[in-house]
Design a protein around this motif. Structure first.
Motif, mmCIF file in Angstrom:
data_model
loop_
_atom_site.group_PDB
_atom_site.id
_atom_site.type_symbol
_atom_site.label_atom_id
_atom_site.label_comp_id
_atom_site.label_asym_id
_atom_site.label_seq_id
_atom_site.Cartn_x
_atom_site.Cartn_y
_atom_site.Cartn_z
ATOM 1 N N UNK A 32 0.841 -1.185 0.000
ATOM 2 C CA UNK A 32 0.000 0.000 0.000
ATOM 3 C C UNK A 32 0.885 1.246 0.000
ATOM 4 N N UNK A 34 1.222 4.802 1.736
ATOM 5 C CA UNK A 34 0.801 5.571 2.908
ATOM 6 C C UNK A 34 1.477 6.940 2.881
ATOM 7 N N UNK A 36 2.255 10.147 5.584
ATOM 8 C CA UNK A 36 2.271 10.737 6.917
ATOM 9 C C UNK A 36 2.911 12.115 6.792
ATOM 10 N N UNK A 46 -0.839 10.522 10.562
ATOM 11 C CA UNK A 46 -1.360 9.784 9.415
ATOM 12 C C UNK A 46 -2.233 10.705 8.566
ATOM 13 N N UNK A 49 -4.065 6.667 2.859
ATOM 14 C CA UNK A 49 -3.379 5.555 2.230
ATOM 15 C C UNK A 49 -4.245 4.988 1.111
ATOM 16 N N UNK A 87 5.949 12.385 4.379
ATOM 17 C CA UNK A 87 6.587 11.111 4.080
ATOM 18 C C UNK A 87 5.649 10.225 3.255
ATOM 19 N N UNK A 91 4.218 -0.093 2.054
ATOM 20 C CA UNK A 91 4.380 -1.145 3.030
ATOM 21 C C UNK A 91 3.335 -2.232 2.854
ATOM 22 N N UNK A 93 0.721 -4.730 4.798
ATOM 23 C CA UNK A 93 -0.077 -4.496 6.001
ATOM 24 C C UNK A 93 -0.331 -5.778 6.769
ATOM 25 N N UNK A 100 6.775 0.621 9.402
ATOM 26 C CA UNK A 100 6.909 1.738 8.485
ATOM 27 C C UNK A 100 8.385 2.035 8.273
#
Lengths: 112, 115
Positions: A32, A34, A36, A46, A49, A87, A91, A93, A100
């Motif tokens: 995925x 993501x 942040x 967060x 995503x 960022x 990753x 899940x 992370x």
């Protein structure tokens, strides 16, 4: 986790859309994307995503290309409080390697 | 719903001492991960705990350890502190439920200074 590439820094005028790019050309099918952000010396926050479809929430929109090799985070109306390091992380899940892996991120500065 | 809380927020220790940091996850979250952030190395993963068991560990020496309690609260310990251990220590919690994307939510961090 796949490595990501982001610009080191970007500026954006207050009230305008901020578009933050991220390259992840080696992303796997089960990874995925993501996003942040971290405001100076605070914990990362967060944002959003996605896997392959575009996503939108109250904070931002995430646009993922069809080949999934890159994505763009869009803050539709940037404010001074959006100044932060952003960022982009890819990753899995599930499984044992769910941590992370942060890169250097993009320092977004929103200018008045 | 309250977020992730970390105590203390700031800590000053001297070399050779040990320190214990605490993390309370979001209510209902069962996984707790710890990260270290320094200016030179950025954000690095320390370890993850679920059901009182360490599930995953980053590349840190054995001086860094942790544990999780039955209520999901977690502590990390650093023994024989070194100057290089000065950092922001971040805790993140997640639901850890199968079949969903498991988002980690971070606390405010503990700023550790080693003199």
């Amino acid at each position: 986790d796949a490595k990501t590439t982001q610009p080191t820094s970007m500026d954006c005028a207050e009230g305008r859309a901020a578009n933050l790019p991220c390259n992840h050309s080696t992303i796997s099918g089960n990874e995925y994307v993501y996003w942040y952000r971290q405001i100076h010396s605070q914990g990362p926050q967060y944002i959003i995503h996605g896997l392959k479809n575009n996503e939108t929430n109250e904070m931002a929109s995430l646009i993922i290309t069809e080949d999934r090799k890159s994505s763009t985070l869009i803050l539709p109306h940037a404010t001074l409080r959006d100044t932060a390091v952003y960022y982009c992380i890819v990753r899995v899940v599930s499984g044992s390697a769910r941590q992370l892996t942060f890169g250097s991120g993009t320092q977004l500065t929103v200018l008045p | 719903k309250a977020g992730v809380t970390q105590t203390p927020r700031y800590l000053i220790k001297t070399r050779g001492q040990q320190v214990t940091l605490s993390c309370s996850p979001i209510s209902g979250h069962r996984s707790v991960s710890w990260y270290q952030q320094t200016p030179g190395q950025g954000l690095q993963f320390l370890f993850e705990y679920f059901s009182e068991t360490q599930r995953n560990k980053g590349n840190f020496p054995g001086r860094f350890s942790g544990r999780q309690f039955s209520n999901s609260r977690s502590e990390m310990n650093v023994s024989t502190l070194e100057l290089g251990d000065s950092a922001l220590y971040l805790c993140a919690s997640s639901l850890f439920a199968s079949g969903i994307t498991d988002t980690q939510y971070f606390g405010p961090g503990t700023r550790l200074t080693v003199l």
